[in-house]
Every structure is written in structure tokens, then in C-alpha cells.
Design an enzyme around this catalytic site. Structure first.
Site, short mmCIF file in Angstrom:
data_model
loop_
_atom_site.label_atom_id
_atom_site.label_comp_id
_atom_site.label_asym_id
_atom_site.label_seq_id
_atom_site.Cartn_x
_atom_site.Cartn_y
_atom_site.Cartn_z
CD GLU A 1 -2.87 1.09 2.43
OE1 GLU A 1 -3.24 -0.03 2.86
OE2 GLU A 1 -3.26 2.16 2.92
CE LYS B 1 -6.21 -1.34 5.80
NZ LYS B 1 -5.37 -0.53 4.90
CG ASP C 1 1.23 -16.44 12.19
OD1 ASP C 1 0.42 -15.76 11.52
OD2 ASP C 1 0.95 -17.55 12.69
CG HIS D 1 -3.89 7.93 0.36
ND1 HIS D 1 -4.49 6.70 0.36
CD2 HIS D 1 -3.29 8.03 1.55
CE1 HIS D 1 -4.26 6.10 1.50
NE2 HIS D 1 -3.54 6.89 2.25
C1 MEV Z 1 -5.80 3.32 5.19
O1 MEV Z 1 -5.09 2.17 4.82
C2 MEV Z 1 -5.73 3.56 6.69
C3 MEV Z 1 -6.59 4.72 7.21
O2 MEV Z 1 -7.95 4.54 6.82
C4 MEV Z 1 -6.48 4.67 8.73
C5 MEV Z 1 -7.44 5.60 9.45
O3 MEV Z 1 -8.53 5.93 8.92
O4 MEV Z 1 -7.11 5.96 10.61
C6 MEV Z 1 -6.13 6.04 6.68
#
Ligand code: MEV
Length: 425
Positions: free
Chosen positions: A83, A267, A283, A381
Site C-alpha cells: 500500500e 486498520k 505470523d 494518497h
Molecule cells: C488506510 O489504509 C488507513 C486509514 O484509513 C487509517 C485511518 O482511517 O485511521 C487512513
């Protein structure tokens, strides 16, 4: 006397892949063979020893996050991830955190839990009593299963037994063997010990043991990281630092109370954590399972981090999560790139690795929250995404950067537009 090494690598971003690899090789004193492993990775023959039915290998980009200072020591962080923005985000946040003195970290002893599920028991409370009375016998038996780990200072530490009075199959006992696995991740050791104990557990309880397996909710093997950022460090463009501090605390508040946001927030943390876990051959499914089950430990899924403003107006972040990672065994010592990643990190113990990983997770969360709470993440991004779009449209060499720049300038980061630009060259 050797100078302490700095993880600040100004201009690193603008170098070629080979130039960056040379810098990292010098930094970590890699041998020629280790330097070559960065390029060559895992061979098919090595892959064939690792899993079944191998037909090839599947590579990921390996990036280096710069700027990390953890407990007063500088680290370069190898990250394996597909990513865009993750490595840049970690490096950027680590540069901000440096201004507040860097990350501080701590961890528990590397204690893992193996579960033994006992069914068909008429008197579960009495069976629990008998098991606990026989604890030392059970621990001694568990220690016979891995003399190497015991000789290194690890081994069985405790036995805990719960009665589950009601389940779809009647009352159950759940015994937890608590085992110190030192620098190993521990899955094999724990599973072997649990299987070895099962007959004795059956004899003592009069019940029948069903499952004998480690728990990925490794809540006895926690790593923690903390950072303190002066508000000035967060100022940029039209955003004063004190405002950024407040916005980050507000943004965190949603993750603290709302599982829909907490999932995305966590995430983002795992973007950083998984990338180092994968780079070091660990792992990542185990780490993911541990992180999310820990985030739900109160009964409601919540943020793994906390963000507050202290009395001096500084932004203070913390992260705590289970991190079952090793530096011996498994792929960590078989995968040539994982071995090199561990050498670049220069970690001496699994606990140190876990603490570094926690610092990266906290940095990643800071980078995301700072962007989300101010200008949004799409601008940054898009710049990186534009390169992938350019490549997908068929751009190679210098054209990748050229097409990407034009897509961003036009605010049309789209495949059809990239193809059009290329067609016109
Ligand atoms: C994207 O991979 C991760 C984000 O969505 C994390 C977040 O929203 O805190 C940017």
C-alpha cells in the site's frame, strides 16, 4: 568509540532503489550476500521447503521507514507492504515524534497461553480444584517437552483453570498453561506442551480433553509504546499546532466510542504493524487476531491507541497490544529477506522487536489521524496512487513520474486519462 547511528536519512526518498539499498547495507553492516538478499529474496527452492505445492514466490515491496528513535536509540524500520503512503506516513510521524524525544516503549515477559478444553465432567469445580492442586506436576511435565527453551530461561510458569458452567455441550473446564517462550513466537512449543499435558489432565479430572492449542489472544505478552509531541511540532500550512492537537484528540474520540470507526482506526495501526511483522518473517495472522481480540476485550470493540492533551498542551499518544513475534524459529531464520530485515533492525530479543513494532503502529496511527483531522488523506494518497495508475496504463522509466505528476496536477488520477497522456507522447 563508535558514533551512535542516526536514522535521519535526508534525501533518501529521491535516491534509486540500489542507492537506498547501499545506504542501508552500510548502516546495518550487511555482508555482500545479505545485500544481495534484498534484491533476490526467497528462491523457489527455499520456498519449496516452507510450504506445500509451491509453484513460485510472491514478492512485496520492502521499504525502509526512517527517523525512528525508540528509548533513545535510532532504528531503521524494514516494512513489507503493497500500500502506498504507509512507509512515508511512518517516516513522517517518526520525524515529528523525534522532536518530542522519540518513542518510549515497554513490554511484559513473553508469556503465551495454551488452552486445554475439558468436557464430560460431572463435578467441574472439584475437577478444577484437583487440577490446581496438581499444578507443579503439570508444569514439570510441560517443561520436559522443550528443554532448549527451558535452558534459555523460558518454560512453564503457571496454570489457570476456569469453569464454564454452561455451554452447548454442558459444563466445561478450560485450563490455561502460561508459558514463557523467550525469543520464539511460541506456537509450536505451546501446542506441543498442551498435547503432552492432555492425558494427565484427563487422568486428574476424569474428563475428556478436546482442544489443545495456543490462544492468539496473547494478553500476557503485551508491547506498549508512548510518544509526547510538542504542539509546535504539529503546526503546518494554515493549521496552528494547538489546533492540530485538539483535532487529533477529537478524531481519536470517535474510535474510542464507535466500533465502525475503531475498525478503520485500528486498520491504520495494523498497516504499520503488519508491514514489520511480514518483513521479519513473523505470523501476521496471529498478530492480527491478537490485536483485534484485545481491542474487543471489554466486550465492545474499541481503539488500540489513546490520544490526549497533557497539562502543557502536548499531544500524548499510547498504544498497547499483544505482539506474539519471535526472532528465532519459523520463517524468521529461513527467509533470507526476513533475516536481513532483523539485522537491519538490530534487535536482540523478541521483546525488543515487539516494542519497535508497537512504536511503528503508534507512528502509523499518528500519521493517519493528523492527515484525517486536517486536510484529509486523499491529497497525499493521490500523489502516490498516481504512480500506480501510470504504471497500470503502461508507463515505464521516467514516464511513470511524468504521467503521475500530470494526473495529480489535473486532479484526474484515472486510468483512462493516464492512457490518453501516454498515447499522446
Ligand atoms: C488506510 O489504509 C488507513 C486509514 O484509513 C487509517 C485511518 O482511517 O485511521 C487512513
Amino acid at each position: 568509540m563508535t558514533m551512535a547511528k542516526s536514522s535521519r536519512l535526508p534525501g533518501f526518498y529521491d535516491l534509486s532503489v540500489a542507492e537506498r539499498a547501499d545506504i542501508v547495507a552500510r548502516w546495518a553492516e550487511l555482508t555482500a550476500e545479505e545485500r544481495a538478499a534484498l534484491k533476490e529474496g526467497l528462491s523457489s527452492a527455499q520456498a519449496n521447503q516452507m510450504i506445500e505445492n509451491v509453484v513460485g514466490t510472491h514478492a512485496l515491496p520492502l521499504g525502509i521507514a526512517a527517523n525512528f528513535t525508540i528509548n533513545g536509540r535510532d532504528y531503521l524500520i524494514p516494512m513489507a507492504i503493497e500500500e502506498p503512503s504507509v512507509v512515508a506516513g511512518a517516516s513522517f510521524a517518526a520525524r515529528l515524534v523525534r522532536q518530542g524525544g522519540g518513542f518510549s516503549t515497554s513490554s511484559t515477559e513473553p508469556l503465551m497461553i495454551a488452552q486445554m478444553q475439558v468436557v464430560d465432567i460431572a463435578d467441574p469445580w472439584a475437577a478444577r480444584f484437583e487440577l490446581l492442586a496438581a499444578k507443579q506436576r503439570l508444569l514439570d511435565l510441560a517443561n520436559e517437552t522443550d528443554p532448549l527453551i527451558v535452558s534459555l530461561g523460558g518454560g512453564a510458569r503457571d496454570l489457570e483453570v476456569r469453569v464454564v458452567p454452561e455451554s452447548p455441550v454442558g459444563p466445561m473446564l478450560v485450563a490455561h498453561l502460561i508459558y514463557d517462550c523467550r525469543d520464539a513466537m511460541g506456537a509450536n512449543t505451546l501446542n506441543t506442551a498442551a498435547e503432552a499435558l492432555a492425558p494427565l489432565v484427563e487422568e486428574i479430572t476424569g474428563g475428556r480433553v478436546v482442544l489443545r492449542i495456543l490462544s492468539n489472544l496473547a494478553d500476557r505478552r503485551l508491547a506498549r509504546a508512548k510518544c509526547v509531541l510538542p504542539a509546535e511540532a504539529l503546526a503546518f500550512s494554515r493549521y496552528p499546532g494547538s489546533l492540530v492537537v485538539e483535532r487529533i484528540v477529537e478524531a481519536y474520540a470517535l474510535a474510542a466510542v464507535d466500533p465502525y470507526r475503531a475498525a478503520t482506526h485500528n486498520k491504520g495501526i495494523m498497516n504499520g504493524i503488519d508491514a514489520v511483522v511480514i518483513a521479519t518473517g513473523n505470523d501476521w495472522r496471529a498478530v492480527e487476531a491478537g490485536a483485534h481480540s484485545y481491542a474487543a476485550r471489554s466486550g465492545r470493540y474499541t481503539s488500540l491507541t489513546t490520544w490526549e492533551k497533557d497539562g502543557d498542551g502536548n499531544l500524548v499518544g499510547t498504544l498497547e497490544l499483544p505482539l506474539a513475534v519471535g526472532i528465532v524459529g519459523g520463517a524468521t531464520r529461513v527467509h533470507p529477506t526476513a533475516k536481513v530485515a532483523l539485522k537491519i533492525l538490530g534487535v536482540k530479543t523478541a521483546r525488543e522487536l515487539a516494542e519497535v513494532i508497537a512504536a511503528v503502529g503508534l507512528a502509523q496511527n499518528l500519521a493517519a489521524l493528523r492527515a484525517l483531522a486536517t486536510e484529509g488523506i486523499q491529497r497525499g494518497h493521490m500523489e502516490l496512487h498516481a504512480r500506480q495508475v501510470a504504471i497500470a496504463a503502461g508507463a515505464t522509466g521516467e514516464m511513470v513520474e511524468k504521467v503521475a505528476r500530470q494526473l495529480v496536477a489535473e486532479r484526474r488520477v484515472r486510468l483512462d486519462r493516464a492512457r490518453e497522456i501516454l498515447g499522446r507522447q
